[in-house]
Design a protein around this motif. Structure first.
Motif, PDB file in Angstrom:
ATOM      1  N   ALA A 115      -3.644 -14.798 -25.109  1.00 28.40           N
ATOM      2  CA  ALA A 115      -3.468 -14.700 -26.926  1.00 28.40           C
ATOM      3  C   ALA A 115      -3.953 -12.315 -27.007  1.00 28.40           C
ATOM      4  O   ALA A 115      -5.850 -12.905 -26.611  1.00 28.40           O
ATOM      5  N   TYR A 116      -3.827 -11.489 -27.463  1.00 25.57           N
ATOM      6  CA  TYR A 116      -3.927 -10.812 -27.163  1.00 25.57           C
ATOM      7  C   TYR A 116      -3.720  -9.830 -28.854  1.00 25.57           C
ATOM      8  O   TYR A 116      -3.097  -9.111 -29.080  1.00 25.57           O
ATOM      9  N   PRO A 117      -4.854 -10.196 -30.220  1.00 19.48           N
ATOM     10  CA  PRO A 117      -4.231  -9.964 -30.997  1.00 19.48           C
ATOM     11  C   PRO A 117      -4.124  -8.570 -31.444  1.00 19.48           C
ATOM     12  O   PRO A 117      -5.159  -7.375 -31.218  1.00 19.48           O
ATOM     13  N   LYS A 137      -7.772  -4.751 -19.505  1.00 19.45           N
ATOM     14  CA  LYS A 137      -6.878  -4.870 -18.069  1.00 19.45           C
ATOM     15  C   LYS A 137      -5.344  -5.029 -19.316  1.00 19.45           C
ATOM     16  O   LYS A 137      -4.501  -4.679 -19.056  1.00 19.45           O
ATOM     17  N   MET A 138      -5.578  -5.948 -19.802  1.00 17.70           N
ATOM     18  CA  MET A 138      -4.132  -6.123 -20.958  1.00 17.70           C
ATOM     19  C   MET A 138      -3.919  -4.863 -21.285  1.00 17.70           C
ATOM     20  O   MET A 138      -2.677  -4.914 -21.291  1.00 17.70           O
ATOM     21  N   ILE A 148       3.943 -13.048 -17.390  1.00 14.37           N
ATOM     22  CA  ILE A 148       2.212 -13.100 -16.234  1.00 14.37           C
ATOM     23  C   ILE A 148       1.618 -14.383 -16.599  1.00 14.37           C
ATOM     24  O   ILE A 148       0.975 -14.697 -18.091  1.00 14.37           O
ATOM     25  N   ILE A 149       0.529 -15.164 -16.103  1.00 11.05           N
ATOM     26  CA  ILE A 149      -0.490 -16.123 -16.351  1.00 11.05           C
ATOM     27  C   ILE A 149      -1.680 -14.692 -16.530  1.00 11.05           C
ATOM     28  O   ILE A 149      -2.346 -14.405 -15.517  1.00 11.05           O
ATOM     29  N   ALA A 150      -2.214 -15.024 -17.767  1.00  9.40           N
ATOM     30  CA  ALA A 150      -3.567 -13.720 -18.109  1.00  9.40           C
ATOM     31  C   ALA A 150      -4.319 -15.462 -18.368  1.00  9.40           C
ATOM     32  O   ALA A 150      -5.056 -14.063 -19.153  1.00  9.40           O
ATOM     33  N   THR A 151      -4.725 -16.204 -18.563  1.00  7.31           N
ATOM     34  CA  THR A 151      -5.467 -16.931 -18.248  1.00  7.31           C
ATOM     35  C   THR A 151      -6.848 -15.606 -17.925  1.00  7.31           C
ATOM     36  O   THR A 151      -8.334 -15.863 -19.033  1.00  7.31           O
ATOM     37  N   ASP A 184       4.088 -10.057 -25.985  1.00  6.23           N
ATOM     38  CA  ASP A 184       4.541 -11.097 -26.150  1.00  6.23           C
ATOM     39  C   ASP A 184       4.097 -12.563 -26.098  1.00  6.23           C
ATOM     40  O   ASP A 184       4.016 -12.635 -24.063  1.00  6.23           O
ATOM     41  N   SER A 185       3.399 -13.108 -26.164  1.00 10.04           N
ATOM     42  CA  SER A 185       2.596 -14.620 -25.660  1.00 10.04           C
ATOM     43  C   SER A 185       2.696 -16.021 -26.014  1.00 10.04           C
ATOM     44  O   SER A 185       3.573 -16.496 -27.263  1.00 10.04           O
TER      45      SER A 185
END
Length: 317
Positions: free
Chosen positions: A150-152, A132-133, A123-126, A157-158
């Motif tokens: 990244a989503y601390p 939403k994530m 998934i392109i998460a830009t 997995d990023s």
């Protein structure tokens, strides 16, 4: 591989192979060593082959567009898509590309993916904000890896760009060239990369002992045709210009260069510009743009590798 096959490869009898593998007498140490080494090598190859994904499977590549301005306008993503397909094919997978926009119902979109034949997805998460994530993590039942964010705190997995390292290089280069009045051009787009780059800029100014001046910060719309106009308006309001500007990416840097050209501001005589992304066109503008290079090949390769690892895990959660 059976003992008879090892015997044929080494041109010895199957009985000798059996004696060597069972550490029995009647075989020289040199022959025993050759047999054991070949057996170990063959076992390693068998294990590697067992871990390879079955060819003919399919993974998904989701290009998420909340606004579509960042993902659509940046050539980085075109090259990244090509690299994803390349490394997926090398691992025995075909790739299906799907687009998500803010007009889609996210729950319905994810339900369709859960019901698909995909083994997993990238998934392109830009442009994906944290809330939403969180919903994607809760609802998506396939193994997945997100790219470019990244989503601390979330179990995601990023594989993402080294924004901090890139900005470090930009500030370090500016300081090495003698600049002490360093400005930044950010944009009004809510994207993870832009926020991280701006925060990194302020951090590394302090690291190098350079003062952060709010008057040296420019904020522009994320549209190539509007950057130039916004820059000209803000330059006219500024009391003083920095000696160098670091742009959030190359598209913004190009807009700034156009503004300086139209206002007869010399580059680099009066102000220097540093970009971020290393777009191919950076080599052809005049003056040539100094920019931070990105390794999209490594991003694609690591993302596909990590996804194949998750696919092989039954308990990937």
């Amino acid at each position: 591989m059976k003992n008879i096959d090892i015997a044929k490869k080494l041109n010895i009898s199957p009985a000798t192979v059996s004696l060597a593998l069972n550490n029995r007498e009647g075989v020289s140490e040199e022959t025993r060593r050759r047999v054991v080494e070949l057996k170990n090598d063959l076992l390693k190859n068998d294990l590697l082959n067992m871990n390879q994904p079955e060819p003919g499977g399919e993974i998904g590549f989701i290009i998420y567009k909340e606004t579509g301005r960042v993902v659509s306008e940046t050539p980085f993503f075109v090259t990244l898509t090509e690299m994803i397909c390349h490394y997926a094919n090398k691992n025995g997978y075909s790739v299906e590309i799907k687009y998500y926009t803010f007009q889609n119902d996210l729950e319905k979109f994810l339900a369709e993916i859960n019901g698909s034949s995909w083994a997993g997805c990238l998934i392109i998460a830009t442009e994906i904000v944290r809330s939403k994530m969180k919903r994607i993590v809760d609802l998506l039942e396939k193994p997945f890896v997100v790219l470019d964010a990244a989503y601390p705190g979330l179990e995601v997995d990023s594989v993402y760009l080294d924004n901090r390292g890139g900005i470090f290089k930009a500030v370090e280069y500016a300081v090495s060239m003698g600049h002490r009045e360093i400005g930044y051009i950010t944009c009004d787009e809510q994207a993870n990369n832009f926020a991280e780059r701006f925060e990194s800029f302020k951090y590394y100014l302090n690291y190098f002992g350079v003062s952060f001046e709010t008057d040296f910060v420019f904020e522009v719309p994320y549209a190539a045709e509007k950057v130039c106009m916004a820059m000209k308006e803000q330059i006219c309001r500024k009391k003083k210009m920095p000696s160098v500007l670091i742009a959030a990416n190359d598209i913004i840097a190009f807009g700034a260069l156009n503004a300086f050209l139209e206002m007869n501001i010399g580059v680099p005589e009066e102000v220097s510009v540093i970009g971020f992304d290393d777009m191919p066109s950076a080599r052809y503008v005049t003056p040539r743009l100094t920019t931070v290079a990105l390794n999209n090949k490594a991003v694609a390769k690591n993302a596909v590798y990590r996804l194949t690892e998750l696919i092989r895990k039954k308990d990937w959660r």
